[in-house]
Scaffold this active site. Structure first.
Site, PDB file in Angstrom:
ATOM      1  N   THR A 173     -22.359  16.692   6.706  1.00  0.00           N
ATOM      2  CA  THR A 173     -22.291  15.919   5.474  1.00  0.00           C
ATOM      3  C   THR A 173     -22.393  14.409   5.730  1.00  0.00           C
ATOM      4  O   THR A 173     -22.060  13.961   6.818  1.00  0.00           O
ATOM      5  CB  THR A 173     -20.907  16.286   4.900  1.00  0.00           C
ATOM      6  OG1 THR A 173     -20.901  17.669   4.629  1.00  0.00           O
ATOM      7  CG2 THR A 173     -20.529  15.512   3.687  1.00  0.00           C
ATOM      8  N   ARG A 201     -22.136  29.425  -2.744  1.00  0.00           N
ATOM      9  CA  ARG A 201     -20.994  28.734  -2.104  1.00  0.00           C
ATOM     10  C   ARG A 201     -21.092  27.200  -2.286  1.00  0.00           C
ATOM     11  O   ARG A 201     -22.129  26.597  -2.085  1.00  0.00           O
ATOM     12  CB  ARG A 201     -20.976  29.077  -0.620  1.00  0.00           C
ATOM     13  CG  ARG A 201     -19.820  28.445   0.161  1.00  0.00           C
ATOM     14  CD  ARG A 201     -20.226  27.141   0.813  1.00  0.00           C
ATOM     15  NE  ARG A 201     -19.134  26.595   1.617  1.00  0.00           N
ATOM     16  CZ  ARG A 201     -19.137  25.347   2.101  1.00  0.00           C
ATOM     17  NH1 ARG A 201     -20.144  24.545   1.852  1.00  0.00           N
ATOM     18  NH2 ARG A 201     -18.124  24.905   2.806  1.00  0.00           N
ATOM     19  N   VAL A 202     -19.992  26.594  -2.664  1.00  0.00           N
ATOM     20  CA  VAL A 202     -19.893  25.135  -2.776  1.00  0.00           C
ATOM     21  C   VAL A 202     -18.690  24.693  -1.949  1.00  0.00           C
ATOM     22  O   VAL A 202     -17.625  25.314  -2.002  1.00  0.00           O
ATOM     23  CB  VAL A 202     -19.714  24.697  -4.248  1.00  0.00           C
ATOM     24  CG1 VAL A 202     -19.531  23.184  -4.339  1.00  0.00           C
ATOM     25  CG2 VAL A 202     -20.899  25.143  -5.095  1.00  0.00           C
ATOM     26  N   GLY A 203     -18.849  23.627  -1.165  1.00  0.00           N
ATOM     27  CA  GLY A 203     -17.761  23.130  -0.333  1.00  0.00           C
ATOM     28  C   GLY A 203     -16.962  22.036  -1.009  1.00  0.00           C
ATOM     29  O   GLY A 203     -16.936  21.913  -2.239  1.00  0.00           O
ATOM     30  N   ASP A 204     -16.324  21.229  -0.194  1.00  0.00           N
ATOM     31  CA  ASP A 204     -15.423  20.198  -0.703  1.00  0.00           C
ATOM     32  C   ASP A 204     -16.140  18.952  -1.213  1.00  0.00           C
ATOM     33  O   ASP A 204     -15.597  18.226  -2.059  1.00  0.00           O
ATOM     34  CB  ASP A 204     -14.446  19.769   0.401  1.00  0.00           C
ATOM     35  CG  ASP A 204     -15.189  19.193   1.601  1.00  0.00           C
ATOM     36  OD1 ASP A 204     -16.106  19.871   2.108  1.00  0.00           O
ATOM     37  OD2 ASP A 204     -14.868  18.068   2.031  1.00  0.00           O
ATOM     38  N   THR A 224     -15.696  15.088   5.722  1.00  0.00           N
ATOM     39  CA  THR A 224     -16.748  15.918   6.325  1.00  0.00           C
ATOM     40  C   THR A 224     -16.098  17.007   7.153  1.00  0.00           C
ATOM     41  O   THR A 224     -15.099  16.754   7.832  1.00  0.00           O
ATOM     42  CB  THR A 224     -17.680  15.075   7.206  1.00  0.00           C
ATOM     43  OG1 THR A 224     -18.514  15.971   7.965  1.00  0.00           O
ATOM     44  CG2 THR A 224     -16.932  14.179   8.177  1.00  0.00           C
ATOM     45  N   GLY A 225     -16.659  18.204   7.089  1.00  0.00           N
ATOM     46  CA  GLY A 225     -16.111  19.279   7.900  1.00  0.00           C
ATOM     47  C   GLY A 225     -16.048  20.586   7.148  1.00  0.00           C
ATOM     48  O   GLY A 225     -16.815  20.814   6.204  1.00  0.00           O
ATOM     49  N   GLY A 227     -15.399  22.774   4.649  1.00  0.00           N
ATOM     50  CA  GLY A 227     -15.044  22.457   3.277  1.00  0.00           C
ATOM     51  C   GLY A 227     -13.925  23.287   2.693  1.00  0.00           C
ATOM     52  O   GLY A 227     -13.130  22.787   1.892  1.00  0.00           O
TER      53      GLY A 227
HETATM   54  N1  GLY Z   1     -17.949  19.587   3.974  1.00  0.00           N
HETATM   55  C1  GLY Z   1     -19.135  20.072   3.425  1.00  0.00           C
HETATM   56  C2  GLY Z   1     -19.081  21.482   3.022  1.00  0.00           C
HETATM   57  O1  GLY Z   1     -18.150  22.203   3.402  1.00  0.00           O
HETATM   58  O2  GLY Z   1     -19.965  21.908   2.311  1.00  0.00           O
END
Ligand code: GLY
Length: 307
Positions: A173, A201-204, A224-225, A227
């Site tokens: 990210t 799927r959606v992250g943080d 970043t990481g 999520g």
């Molecule tokens: N940190 C980005 C994600 O998990 O999509």
């Protein structure tokens, strides 16, 4: 009088080490960070707003195929690119976010338009792209985002007997946080997510409070990481809450949340700035693409943990 400002950016955390990253990839990462930092710093140096600076820095990284955002985003299991982004203005707690967009060149610009031109905070999928077209946000063909290297990375994951998403988040990210001459903070984050992600799927990154948060009473944070763990901890808002309500420094709050992330099995990092001009980062991975500049300091650019 010199306008005081601070800008911190990241291009993702992960397993980067000097012995595993090629000299060419090392140089490309540093060049990309330098260009993004310069774009944001130019705005702040001219007395511009933190919000404009973080958007400008992230747009540069979105155009750079070395980073997992915009062009160069990782592929889903179906071989598509689906981008997520968010932006937040700490002055008014205004925020905008998008997820799963496929035809918008700069997802962060689309998130900004959601914030500025819609009654909503978060739009997803084709509707978000359509909103962008209706509001003059630049389009791009889905093929524009795709690079041979990201295709190779997906093929590598799908070829594993236990084919799953890339939980190491090696191809991270991007994000930026800034404080401007008026003491306003802002944060922006953009990502292609995880290689091999599926089921929408959606992250943080686009979740306000998880991967992105800004509050003039506390700090601006971009993460970043991995999520899923950032979402469970609400990392970005939690850092701001500990600064605002418990009086912690941004350094203590960032270090502690990264420790707590690790205790839940999460890997990654954060960048932070405070309205008083201090800025920095914390991460628990071997490396994190990162850079910082202030009104009276030269650009500081680093990748590995011991730099
Ligand atoms: N940190 C980005 C994600 O998990 O999509």
């Amino acid at each position: 009088m010199t306008t005081q400002w601070t800008l911190v950016i990241h291009g993702g955390s992960g397993s980067m080490r000097p012995e595993t990253l090629s000299p060419a990839d090392d140089a490309a990462g540093r060049a990309g960070l330098a260009a993004a930092l310069a774009a944001g710093a130019a705005i702040l140096r001219d007395g511009g707003a933190a919000l404009d600076a973080v958007q400008a820095a992230v747009e540069v990284l979105e155009d750079d195929p070395a980073f997992n955002a915009g062009r160069g985003s990782v592929f889903t299991a179906e071989g598509r690119v689906e981008c997520d982004a968010a932006i937040m203005d700490g002055a008014a707690l205004d925020a905008g976010a998008v997820a799963g967009v496929r035809t918008t060149r700069h997802p962060v610009a689309l998130a900004r338009a959601v914030m500025a031109d819609s009654p909503h905070v978060f739009l997803a999928g084709a509707g978000a792209d359509q909103f962008g077209r209706a509001h003059g946000i630049e389009a791009a063909d889905p093929a524009w985002f795709e690079t041979p290297e990201r295709r190779r990375q997906l093929d590598e994951i799908l070829a594993r007997p236990d084919a799953a998403f890339d939980s190491d988040m090696k191809y991270g990210t991007v994000g930026a946080v800034a404080v401007d001459g008026d003491g306003h903070v802002a944060a922006a984050t953009s990502t292609g997510g995880l290689t091999g992600k599926k089921w929408g799927r959606v992250g943080d990154s686009p979740l306000i409070g998880a991967g992105t948060y800004a509050d003039d009473r506390a700090a601006a944070v971009s993460c970043t990481g991995a999520g899923e763990v950032f979402i469970r901890l609400g990392v970005a808002h939690e850092i701001c809450a500990r600064v605002r309500l418990a009086g912690w420094s941004i350094e203590d709050a960032a270090d502690t949340l990264v420790d707590e992330l690790g205790e839940l099995g999460g890997k990654g990092g954060v960048i932070v700035v405070s309205p008083d001009g201090s800025g920095g980062w914390a991460f628990n991975t071997p490396g994190m693409y990162r850079a910082m500049q202030t009104h009276d300091s030269a650009p500081e650019i680093a990748i590995y943990g011991d730099e």
